[in-house]
Enzyme design. Structure first.
Site, PDB file in Angstrom:
ATOM      1  N   SER A 129      21.748  23.026 -12.028  1.00  0.00           N
ATOM      2  CA  SER A 129      21.672  21.629 -12.433  1.00  0.00           C
ATOM      3  C   SER A 129      20.622  20.885 -11.623  1.00  0.00           C
ATOM      4  O   SER A 129      20.352  21.220 -10.463  1.00  0.00           O
ATOM      5  CB  SER A 129      23.039  20.968 -12.225  1.00  0.00           C
ATOM      6  OG  SER A 129      22.959  19.570 -12.353  1.00  0.00           O
ATOM      7  N   TYR A 154      30.125  18.533  -7.122  1.00  0.00           N
ATOM      8  CA  TYR A 154      29.507  19.256  -8.240  1.00  0.00           C
ATOM      9  C   TYR A 154      28.167  19.858  -7.827  1.00  0.00           C
ATOM     10  O   TYR A 154      27.901  21.044  -8.040  1.00  0.00           O
ATOM     11  CB  TYR A 154      29.321  18.314  -9.427  1.00  0.00           C
ATOM     12  CG  TYR A 154      28.475  18.891 -10.540  1.00  0.00           C
ATOM     13  CD1 TYR A 154      28.931  19.975 -11.287  1.00  0.00           C
ATOM     14  CD2 TYR A 154      27.218  18.369 -10.842  1.00  0.00           C
ATOM     15  CE1 TYR A 154      28.153  20.511 -12.303  1.00  0.00           C
ATOM     16  CE2 TYR A 154      26.445  18.894 -11.857  1.00  0.00           C
ATOM     17  CZ  TYR A 154      26.916  19.958 -12.586  1.00  0.00           C
ATOM     18  OH  TYR A 154      26.139  20.502 -13.585  1.00  0.00           O
TER      19      TYR A 154
END
Length: 324
Positions: A129, A154
């Protein structure tokens, strides 16, 4: 050619599976269809895939060793793995950090251990990501930038997955390619993302929330461009044994521009509430995509205005009904 797509019921996994099947591939999909967002949407994606003759689906978790063992035993001819299974969402990682470690870290180890037992495996592609760039201020983000200052659990889980993949390449020679996705959007997309939430709110005459800040912007990347990028990497004969690529549009758009595109296509004005940006959210993202261009020749093609138009067409015909 046989592919394993982990997270086949997810947004990117669904579109990638369709593309691989359309090219004549055989796709083995696995997904736990969890309820982080509507399982109805995930199930609808899977029903689309089940219409293809060469799609097989396993309803299971990638951390479930019994499910993994079944796939290894029944499909030892897998040549490529796309691990797109993940616990997504930056802010939710504040509420449930354990889910991110379980899926994004333990799940990565599970896939890597599985890969060691597949005799015909050629390469693993895995989802990372743009969030791994964390507190970096320099734009655009480049694969050579430091990524040791994550701003959320995350982001930390995604960086941990990258480190594990590097280790397994070093120890066992597993060829791997990491994919740092930048704000992927489009039809069949994730309803927890801003563009989807904004569309639902505008239709329902409910207010949307925008964060304050001079440079609140994102590198919005349309789903068909993402799939073209993945296929270009799959087809490349020059990839190194281990590498990481940004998958982005390389175009910085203000979030307010996203709202304007939605207003124009929905034919309604948004009611906007401004609040302070939380520390978990990066203020701005922008991808340097020179590396993937040099490796494959891939460049994105879709402008935000065109991508949002296509999303709204889908949303008004099907997407909204799936989430009622």
């Amino acid at each position: 050619m046989v592919f394993l797509v982990a997270g086949a019921g997810g947004f990117i996994g669904f579109h990638l599976s369709k593309a691989l099947l359309a090219r004549g591939g055989k796709v083995i999909g696995i997904d736990n269809l969890n309820d982080y967002y509507s399982p109805l949407l995930k199930q609808a994606r899977c029903e689309q895939l089940k219409q293809y003759q060469y799609f097989s689906f396993y309803h299971g978790d990638i951390t479930d060793q019994a499910a993994i063992e079944q796939i290894v035993q029944e499909h030892s001819d897998i040549k490529f793995i796309f691990n797109l299974a993940a616990q997504a969402g930056v802010r939710y990682s504040l509420e449930n950090p354990f889910a991110y470690i379980q899926t994004n870290v333990m799940g990565q180890v599970s896939i890597l251990e599985m890969a060691r037992r597949l005799p015909k495996l050629q390469r693993i592609f895995y989802a990372s990501s743009s969030s791994v760039y964390g507190l970096n201020k320099k734009l655009p983000f480049s694969e050579t930038d430091r990524v040791d200052r994550p701003s959320s659990v995350y982001a930390a889980s995604k960086q941990s997955a990258e480190l594990l993949s590097f280790t397994y390449n070093h120890l066992y020679g597993l060829k791997q390619t990491g994919l740092r996705f930048f704000t992927v959007y489009g039809p069949w997309g994730r309803p927890d993302m801003a563009y989807y939430l904004f569309a639902k709110a505008i239709i329902a005459d409910k207010p949307i929330t925008l964060y304050t800040g001079q440079n609140l912007s994102r590198d919005f990347t349309y789903i068909s461009d993402v799939i073209d990028a993945l296929l270009s990497l799959l087809d490349s004969a020059t990839l190194e044994d281990y590498g990481i690529f940004n998958i982005g549009n390389s175009c910085q758009e203000k979030v307010e521009s996203l709202v304007i595109c939605l207003e124009e296509n929905l034919g309604k004005k948004a009611v906007i509430n401004y609040v302070e940006r939380p520390e978990t959210d990066i203020e701005a993202t922008l991808s340097d995509i020179n590396a993937i261009y040099k490796a494959t020749g891939w460049t994105p093609k879709t402008k935000l205005s065109d991508g949002i138009r296509q999303f709204v067409d889908w949303f008004q015909n099907l997407g909204g009904r799936l989430l009622l």
